[in-house]
Design an enzyme around this catalytic site. Structure first.
Site, PDB file in Angstrom:
ATOM      1  N   ASP A 170     -18.836  71.220  60.011  1.00 31.36           N
ATOM      2  CA  ASP A 170     -19.689  71.185  61.210  1.00 31.36           C
ATOM      3  C   ASP A 170     -20.637  69.995  61.180  1.00 31.36           C
ATOM      4  O   ASP A 170     -21.295  69.735  60.154  1.00 31.36           O
ATOM      5  CB  ASP A 170     -20.528  72.470  61.296  1.00 31.36           C
ATOM      6  CG  ASP A 170     -19.707  73.645  61.784  1.00 31.36           C
ATOM      7  OD1 ASP A 170     -18.537  73.431  62.180  1.00 31.36           O
ATOM      8  OD2 ASP A 170     -20.222  74.780  61.756  1.00 31.36           O
ATOM      9  N   ASP A 200     -14.971  71.047  73.442  1.00 30.71           N
ATOM     10  CA  ASP A 200     -14.435  72.047  72.518  1.00 30.71           C
ATOM     11  C   ASP A 200     -15.571  72.887  71.938  1.00 30.71           C
ATOM     12  O   ASP A 200     -16.620  72.356  71.570  1.00 30.71           O
ATOM     13  CB  ASP A 200     -13.688  71.311  71.386  1.00 30.71           C
ATOM     14  CG  ASP A 200     -12.958  72.266  70.469  1.00 30.71           C
ATOM     15  OD1 ASP A 200     -12.100  73.018  70.964  1.00 30.71           O
ATOM     16  OD2 ASP A 200     -13.256  72.273  69.258  1.00 30.71           O
ATOM     17  N   LEU A 205     -21.179  74.210  69.363  1.00 31.00           N
ATOM     18  CA  LEU A 205     -21.731  72.848  69.381  1.00 31.00           C
ATOM     19  C   LEU A 205     -23.248  72.889  69.562  1.00 31.00           C
ATOM     20  O   LEU A 205     -23.976  72.103  68.956  1.00 31.00           O
ATOM     21  CB  LEU A 205     -21.075  72.066  70.531  1.00 31.00           C
ATOM     22  CG  LEU A 205     -21.608  70.665  70.800  1.00 31.00           C
ATOM     23  CD1 LEU A 205     -21.245  69.742  69.639  1.00 31.00           C
ATOM     24  CD2 LEU A 205     -21.051  70.103  72.096  1.00 31.00           C
ATOM     25  N   GLU A 207     -25.326  75.234  68.694  1.00 31.99           N
ATOM     26  CA  GLU A 207     -26.092  76.141  67.826  1.00 31.99           C
ATOM     27  C   GLU A 207     -27.331  75.449  67.245  1.00 31.99           C
ATOM     28  O   GLU A 207     -28.319  76.096  66.920  1.00 31.99           O
ATOM     29  CB  GLU A 207     -25.196  76.691  66.708  1.00 31.99           C
ATOM     30  CG  GLU A 207     -24.412  77.895  67.171  1.00 31.99           C
ATOM     31  CD  GLU A 207     -23.345  78.341  66.180  1.00 31.99           C
ATOM     32  OE1 GLU A 207     -22.889  79.477  66.293  1.00 31.99           O
ATOM     33  OE2 GLU A 207     -22.958  77.546  65.291  1.00 31.99           O
ATOM     34  N   GLU A 244     -15.344  74.821  77.037  1.00 38.82           N
ATOM     35  CA  GLU A 244     -14.749  76.039  76.496  1.00 38.82           C
ATOM     36  C   GLU A 244     -15.887  76.967  76.107  1.00 38.82           C
ATOM     37  O   GLU A 244     -16.547  76.749  75.086  1.00 38.82           O
ATOM     38  CB  GLU A 244     -13.903  75.683  75.266  1.00 38.82           C
ATOM     39  CG  GLU A 244     -13.183  76.878  74.704  1.00 38.82           C
ATOM     40  CD  GLU A 244     -12.698  76.703  73.261  1.00 38.82           C
ATOM     41  OE1 GLU A 244     -11.769  77.411  72.874  1.00 38.82           O
ATOM     42  OE2 GLU A 244     -13.272  75.882  72.516  1.00 38.82           O
TER      43      GLU A 244
HETATM   44  C1  NOJ Z   1     -10.878  75.527  70.272  1.00 37.52           C
HETATM   45  C2  NOJ Z   1      -9.516  74.954  70.381  1.00 37.52           C
HETATM   46  O1  NOJ Z   1      -8.962  75.341  71.617  1.00 37.52           O
HETATM   47  C3  NOJ Z   1      -8.715  75.469  69.210  1.00 37.52           C
HETATM   48  O2  NOJ Z   1      -7.361  75.129  69.321  1.00 37.52           O
HETATM   49  C4  NOJ Z   1      -9.325  74.940  67.940  1.00 37.52           C
HETATM   50  O3  NOJ Z   1      -8.686  75.536  66.839  1.00 37.52           O
HETATM   51  C5  NOJ Z   1     -10.822  75.248  67.853  1.00 37.52           C
HETATM   52  N1  NOJ Z   1     -11.520  75.025  69.085  1.00 37.52           N
HETATM   53  C6  NOJ Z   1     -11.486  74.386  66.803  1.00 37.52           C
HETATM   54  O4  NOJ Z   1     -11.618  73.071  67.259  1.00 37.52           O
END
Ligand code: NOJ
Length: 548
Positions: A170, A200, A205, A207, A244
């Site tokens: 991280d 992603d 991210l 935290e 995400e």
């Molecule tokens: C979300 C991604 O969609 C996934 O495929 C990945 O393993 C994790 N984040 C870590 O980056």
């Protein structure tokens, strides 16, 4: 007027590695992807989301980056990327790239330098603890595959933090130098013409744990999203952040913040309840889920999806609800489930390839409030290979034709990055682009048509929307209005025919036109409008301007 292009976009997710091999070495590449741009523009998609294509040890499908400024040599060169960006623009297709900056690969030079020289500035790029933290098993993302969120490094006699696999260290986002690096990365890809980023692991991210105070957030974490967004918008006004964020509806508004933060969020809440509704053949959970979503400002938008490249996570549902979905779509827990929360299958096999039911689902995807995101191969109803490990079953190469390797590559089959599906109902010999292009009744031809219609009626993506009352539990109906134009979509989630009535009070005195046939269907009856729907039927209707 603001150019909110993403509101009427159709996004298509591509993994370059498994899409099209242009140089015959068994690995998909930018050369191959370039050759497929005509196919993609024929399909009608307007934006490609590229999954990570950066140099990587590839232990997590590229989500373990070791250089943010380059292209994995297996997939091409930076020059090939630029060529792709130019040609995509020629086709009117925008590009989003994955911004994977919650963590780097442990092979990234920053991490390697930190290990070799703890006095270097790169030490503080990561999160360290001299003692073993108490919570090493808390917050594990990949249960069954990951043992802890902290790993000891004997070289430096310290533990480093990793939300995901131990090879994904991280980053310390509280460090201003790390923030600067992230801006530089964004600036770089924006200069090369991308229209934004898929963020992603956004909740992780932000935290904002500090190296010397690991458990308390350093600041209001959401201020960091403001910072990202400000930077983005100064550099390129029409660029977007698509995050995400798999959270409950109560958590989501802070990520949008009335349009000042993320423009788009993946609609995990909608997705999980869509699956429940499909499994039950009852629209109630879907209606409830969309009614529970927080309102979004003009700028904000949901990104809807049926199936992404990960496991189909059902983590926001109860155990009983998960069991219902398993019984319907993934009965063999041993091979079909992963991480105690999700399904490893592709979507078409979950429905036993039922074409009418697939159309019903993708009709929902294309009309539900928000922007649709299609994962490559979904337009064909591609299958999965459950003999593959982890999340790989749903990531097999694109099936282009009945030629060897499904036309994906001319390399010998044993040299392919992942095997193509070559046996059974979903084999490339049956399921492929060429065959479906020649078949007027194929899912692909239907999808092209439906995508075109969706774009012709921007009210679906832009409009003020509301779910509609019906008297039949298997029917989901909603209404979208934009600039005085109104569209209504009606879906029967059950295999059984039904007679339903819709409450269309606002549209009294008008009539309905079927968008797929162009035919005027009927004048709207009051107080409730009757409708007959066959099993798994769907209707896209425009409320005509004049009276019936
Ligand atoms: C979300 C991604 O969609 C996934 O495929 C990945 O393993 C994790 N984040 C870590 O980056």
């Amino acid at each position: 007027m603001l150019d909110l292009w993403y509101k009427n976009a159709v996004i298509y997710c591509v993994d370059v590695e498994t899409y099209m091999d242009g140089n015959g070495d068994g690995v998909g590449d930018f050369l191959g992807l370039n050759q497929r741009l005509d196919y993609l523009s024929g399909l009608g998609i307007t934006c490609i989301w590229l999954m990570p294509f950066y140099p990587s040890p590839n232990k997590d499908n590229g989500y373990d980056v070791m250089d943010y400024y380059s292209v994995d040599p297996r997939l091409g060169s930076l020059g090939d990327f630029v060529e792709f960006a130019r040609q995509a623009a020629e086709h009117g297709i925008r590009i989003l790239v994955d911004l994977v900056v919650n963590h780097t690969s442990d092979q990234h030079p920053w991490f390697q330098t930190a290990l070799k020289d703890p006095e270097s500035k790169y030490w503080n790029y990561y999160l360290w603890s001299k003692q073993e933290p108490e919570d090493v098993e808390e917050g594990i993302i990949f249960p069954g595959r990951q043992d802890s969120t902290w790993t000891y490094q004997p070289e430096v006699d310290a533990y480093y933090a990793h939300r995901f696999y131990d090879h994904q260290a991280d980053l310390n986002i509280t460090n201003p130098q790390v923030r600067e690096e992230i801006q530089k990365i964004m600036g770089f890809w924006l200069e090369l013409g991308v229209s934004g980023f898929r963020i992603d692991a956004a909740p992780h991210l932000i935290e904002l744990r500090q190296a010397d105070n690991l458990f308390e957030p350093a600041d209001d974490p959401f201020l960091y999203i403001d910072e990202l967004r400000d930077f983005l918008s100064w550099r390129r006004g029409d660029a977007i952040l698509l995050a995400e964020v798999n959270e409950t509806p109560e958590e989501l508004p802070q990520y949008f913040d009335d349009g000042d933060r993320m423009q788009m969020l993946f609609n995990f809440w909608g997705n999980q309840h869509l699956l429940l509704a499909l499994a039950r053949e009852d629209a109630t959970p879907l209606k409830q889920a969309f009614d529970e979503l927080p309102p979004v400002s003009t700028i904000g938008q949901w990104a809807n999806f049926v199936r992404n490249h990960d496991e189909l996570t059902l983590d926001k549902l109860s155990d009983d609800q998960q069991n219902e979905i398993a019984a319907a779509f993934a009965p063999d827990r041993e091979t079909m489930w992963i991480f105690d929360r999700g399904i490893r299958r592709r979507f078409a096999p979950m429905l036993d390839g039922d074409l009418q039911r697939l159309k019903l689902t993708y009709s929902l995807l294309l009309t539900l409030p928000g922007t649709p995101v299609i994962n490559y191969g979904e337009e064909l109803g591609m299958g999965d290979d459950l003999t593959l490990d982890e999340r790989q079953p749903a990531r097999t190469p694109m099936q282009w034709s009945a030629a060897p390797n499904g036309g994906f590559s001319t390399a010998p089959a044993d040299q392919l990055v992942l095997p193509v599906i070559s046996e059974g109902d979903y084999s490339y010999k049956q399921v492929n682009v060429t065959a479906q292009q020649c078949d007027p009744h194929s899912l692909l031809n239907w999808m092209e048509r439906a995508v075109r219609l969706r774009k012709e009626y921007p009210a679906f993506g832009w409009g003020q929307w509301q779910t509609l009352q019906t008297d039949h539990p298997s029917v989901f109906a909603h209404r979208c209005e934009w600039q005085g134009r109104v569209v209504i979509a009606v879906h029967n989630l059950s295999r059984a025919d039904c007679k339903a009535t819709l409450v269309l009070a606002e549209d009294a005195g008008r009539c309905l036109v079927d968008l797929f046939t162009g035919k005027r269907v009927e004048a709207i009856e009051q107080p409730s409008h009757p409708m007959h729907l066959a099993g798994y039927d769907y209707r896209w209707l425009q409320v005509s301007q004049g009276a019936g």
